[in-house]
Design a protein around this motif. Structure first.
Motif, PDB file in Angstrom:
ATOM      1  N   THR A   1       0.846  -1.199   0.000  1.00 28.64           N
ATOM      2  CA  THR A   1       0.000   0.000   0.000  1.00 28.64           C
ATOM      3  C   THR A   1       0.877   1.243   0.000  1.00 28.64           C
ATOM      4  O   THR A   1       0.590   2.218  -0.712  1.00 28.64           O
ATOM      5  CB  THR A   1      -0.933   0.005   1.225  1.00 28.64           C
ATOM      6  OG1 THR A   1      -1.748  -1.169   1.177  1.00 28.64           O
ATOM      7  CG2 THR A   1      -1.812   1.231   1.247  1.00 28.64           C
TER       8      THR A   1
ATOM      9  N   VAL B   1      -7.843   2.813   4.403  1.00 26.38           N
ATOM     10  CA  VAL B   1      -6.408   3.009   4.623  1.00 26.38           C
ATOM     11  C   VAL B   1      -6.132   4.457   5.006  1.00 26.38           C
ATOM     12  O   VAL B   1      -5.412   4.741   5.969  1.00 26.38           O
ATOM     13  CB  VAL B   1      -5.603   2.612   3.359  1.00 26.38           C
ATOM     14  CG1 VAL B   1      -4.170   3.107   3.446  1.00 26.38           C
ATOM     15  CG2 VAL B   1      -5.648   1.112   3.157  1.00 26.38           C
TER      16      VAL B   1
ATOM     17  N   VAL C   1      -5.602   4.546  -3.051  1.00 29.41           N
ATOM     18  CA  VAL C   1      -5.773   3.553  -1.993  1.00 29.41           C
ATOM     19  C   VAL C   1      -7.159   3.773  -1.388  1.00 29.41           C
ATOM     20  O   VAL C   1      -7.790   4.804  -1.608  1.00 29.41           O
ATOM     21  CB  VAL C   1      -4.662   3.642  -0.912  1.00 29.41           C
ATOM     22  CG1 VAL C   1      -3.301   3.348  -1.519  1.00 29.41           C
ATOM     23  CG2 VAL C   1      -4.664   4.983  -0.221  1.00 29.41           C
TER      24      VAL C   1
END
Length: 70
Positions: A32, A46, A42
């Motif tokens: 990520t 997140v 993303v």
């Protein structure tokens, strides 16, 4: 959609937190961070975890960039 995480990298410097430390505290996968370094999208989940760790808001870590027509 084009995004920039420049604000995040600057905030990490200001708070003297490494990207690796932030990643571990936010419990996000290493890939990520790689996506973010490449300015890829993303999930909001997140981003929310990062905001929780850094005690900030979405606008403090990400900004929308106008897509470039090729």
């Amino acid at each position: 959609m084009a995004v920039s995480y420049d604000k995040l990298w600057k905030l990490l410097i200001d708070k003297k937190i490494s990207a690796s430390e932030m990643r571990k505290r936010a419990e996000i996968a290493p890939n990520t961070i790689t996506k973010m370094r490449k300015e890829q999208e993303v999930s909001l989940t997140v981003l929310s975890r990062i905001c929780d760790v850094l005690d900030c808001d979405f606008g403090d870590i990400i900004e929308h960039k106008k897509a470039q027509n090729v």
